[in-house]
Design an enzyme around this catalytic site. Structure first.
Site, PDB file in Angstrom:
ATOM      1  N   HIS A 199       0.929  -1.305   0.001  1.00 48.75           N
ATOM      2  CA  HIS A 199       0.109   0.012   0.283  1.00 48.75           C
ATOM      3  C   HIS A 199       0.901   1.449   0.016  1.00 48.75           C
ATOM      4  CE1 HIS A 199      -4.183  -1.184   0.163  1.00 48.75           C
ATOM      5  NE2 HIS A 199      -3.919  -2.171   1.240  1.00 48.75           N
ATOM      6  N   GLU A 249      -4.053  -2.119  12.771  1.00 44.14           N
ATOM      7  CA  GLU A 249      -5.168  -1.775  12.033  1.00 44.14           C
ATOM      8  C   GLU A 249      -5.542  -3.171  11.709  1.00 44.14           C
ATOM      9  OE1 GLU A 249      -5.839   0.076   7.556  1.00 44.14           O
ATOM     10  OE2 GLU A 249      -3.969  -0.645   8.028  1.00 44.14           O
ATOM     11  N   HIS A 250      -4.755  -4.300  11.270  1.00 39.49           N
ATOM     12  CA  HIS A 250      -5.153  -5.465  11.076  1.00 39.49           C
ATOM     13  C   HIS A 250      -4.448  -6.517  11.880  1.00 39.49           C
ATOM     14  CE1 HIS A 250      -5.463  -3.349   7.198  1.00 39.49           C
ATOM     15  NE2 HIS A 250      -6.547  -4.064   7.087  1.00 39.49           N
ATOM     16  N   ASP A 292     -10.418  -6.444   2.698  1.00 35.80           N
ATOM     17  CA  ASP A 292     -10.203  -5.368   2.059  1.00 35.80           C
ATOM     18  C   ASP A 292     -11.433  -5.135   0.745  1.00 35.80           C
ATOM     19  OD1 ASP A 292      -8.209  -4.310   3.048  1.00 35.80           O
ATOM     20  OD2 ASP A 292      -6.570  -4.942   1.956  1.00 35.80           O
ATOM     21  N   HIS A 330     -27.583  27.511  39.180  1.00 40.13           N
ATOM     22  CA  HIS A 330     -28.493  26.090  38.949  1.00 40.13           C
ATOM     23  C   HIS A 330     -29.243  26.019  39.948  1.00 40.13           C
ATOM     24  CE1 HIS A 330     -24.575  25.655  36.324  1.00 40.13           C
ATOM     25  NE2 HIS A 330     -25.039  24.327  36.059  1.00 40.13           N
TER      26      HIS A 330
END
Length: 419
Positions: free
Chosen positions: A252, A314-315, A345, A404
């Site tokens: 990649h 990632e994987h 993929d 408040h």
């Protein structure tokens, strides 16, 4: 090519794998920051300058719907069918991912509703530097469409016919021939040509990842989805298959990383030899494996799992479900020898846009849930006010927030009136 072998006892080397050369990307971050600031300041003028210089743009910046459909018709029918097959599987998974609305009563007269509404406009970044990636378009645009997003924009520096066919299949509204940090800046801040989006999603190189981080204070993003990562945890896998998986991710980007963690020295060395045998001469995987790849020989399988958990890749790939159950810090986990990561993929239906650089410690991959806004609607009736008002005022007083408490107490007399 040398895929280095590291002993798990080499603490410094393991720490270096985990930190992934922190600080090496500062020059990229500075360059991305200059580009983002320039596009934000000068709009289209800067955007088109960068597109011509960095993307090689020599025509219109936007591709019309008619042009997309015309290009899609030139794609071979077998490939169009594969795109449609992938899109169907992605839709099947995405449809299960959308959060559901609900309403609960927490006290008499007090209700809280979860409301789920789609984002109005999103930008999908599709890389296109080395290879056309129609799969990345499907992985980003299909879940957005399933979630009900009204307008889907895509930026891709050099979309070919297959990317345009994927755009047609996914139902993309607008396609821009833009890439890099300048594309991210245009989506985040808008220009005369590119409208501002509510959220930016999609993977990219280090410049894209840096630009997404920079604009995230002003425009929502999915997560850090930079150069790809794979970690294989195996004690008895097929070395040729493991090598093929490592090379597949490494191709990649030269900055991708591919790591095998194994207690088997025999498997580690055999995988190293298989990588050398299989690696194409001119593949970017060669630089990635040499610079960022490693085979780590661990003392036992549990140590391999522990290192993977530190890496939060990632994987992650492993041999069986027993190991998979322990790999909780990973974008996605592939189990078994036939679970080739490349299948994920493209065609399993699980999303391949995944967190990198340790971001998987906190979340998994892109999903249809990333394209909706989950908000709450609260309703308190007079009866509900009587049920919770006093306790709320006590808590406000305890925190020293007088205003408040006053905003609660001022309503108290009204609760005693006749309903």
């Amino acid at each position: 090519m040398v895929l280095r072998v590291i002993e798990s006892s080499d603490v410094a080397a393991i720490d270096a794998l985990v930190t992934r050369g922190a600080g090496r990307g500062r020059a990229i971050e500075r360059r991305a920051a200059r580009i983002v600031a320039d596009v934000r300041e000068r709009g289209d003028a800067a955007l088109l300058e960068y597109a011509r210089k960095l993307d090689g743009l020599d025509g219109p910046v936007e591709i019309s719907a008619v042009e997309m459909r015309r290009a899609a018709r030139t794609v071979p029918s077998g490939l169009r069918n594969a795109l449609a097959f992938a899109a169907r599987n992605i839709r099947s998974v995405a449809e299960r991912q959308i959060p559901r609305g609900w309403r609960v009563t927490t006290a008499p007269g007090v209700s809280v509703e979860q409301r789920v509404t789609p984002l109005e406009r999103v930008g999908c970044y599709v890389p296109g530097g080395r290879y056309p990636l129609p799969s990345s378009l499907l992985m980003t645009a299909v879940p957005a469409r399933v979630a009900g997003v009204n307008e889907i924009l895509v930026t891709c520096p050099r979309p070919d016919a297959t990317v345009l066919a994927a755009a047609v299949e996914a139902g993309v509204d607008r396609m821009f021939c833009l890439g890099g940090a300048h594309a991210i800046a245009a989506l985040a801040y808008g220009t005369a040509t590119v409208p501002r989006v509510d959220k930016i999603v999609g993977p990219g190189n280090a410049y894209v990842a840096a630009a997404k981080a920079l604009v995230s204070r002003d425009c929502a993003i999915d997560f850090n989805a930079g150069p790809s990562e794979i970690v294989v945890v195996s004690s008895g896998g097929d070395p040729a298959w493991i090598a093929a998986d490592l090379i597949a991710q490494a191709e990649h980007d030269p900055q991708a990383r591919a790591i095998l963690l194994t207690p088997s020295r025999r498997l580690g060395l055999a995988t190293r030899a298989a990588c050398a045998e299989q690696l194409p001469v001119d593949s970017p995987a060669r630089a990635a494996l040499s610079s960022n790849g490693a085979i780590v020989i661990t003392k036992h399988l549990d140590e391999a799992i522990a290192i993977s958990q530190r890496l939060a890749p990632e994987h992650a790939v492993c041999d069986d479900d027993a190991v998979a159950a322990k790999l909780t810090s990973a974008g996605t986990v592939f189990v078994g020898s036939f679970s080739a990561q490349a299948l994920g993929d493209y065609l399993t239906g699980s999303n391949h846009v995944l967190p990198t650089n340790g971001a998987a410690r906190a979340r998994g991959g892109l999903s249809a849930a990333d394209f909706v806004r989950v908000s709450s609607v609260q309703r308190i009736s007079r009866r509900g006010f009587r049920a919770i008002g006093h306790a709320a005022a006590l808590l406000a007083d305890a925190e020293g927030l007088i205003g408040h408490a006053a905003s609660i107490n001022v309503r108290e007399p009204a609760t005693t009136r006749r309903q």
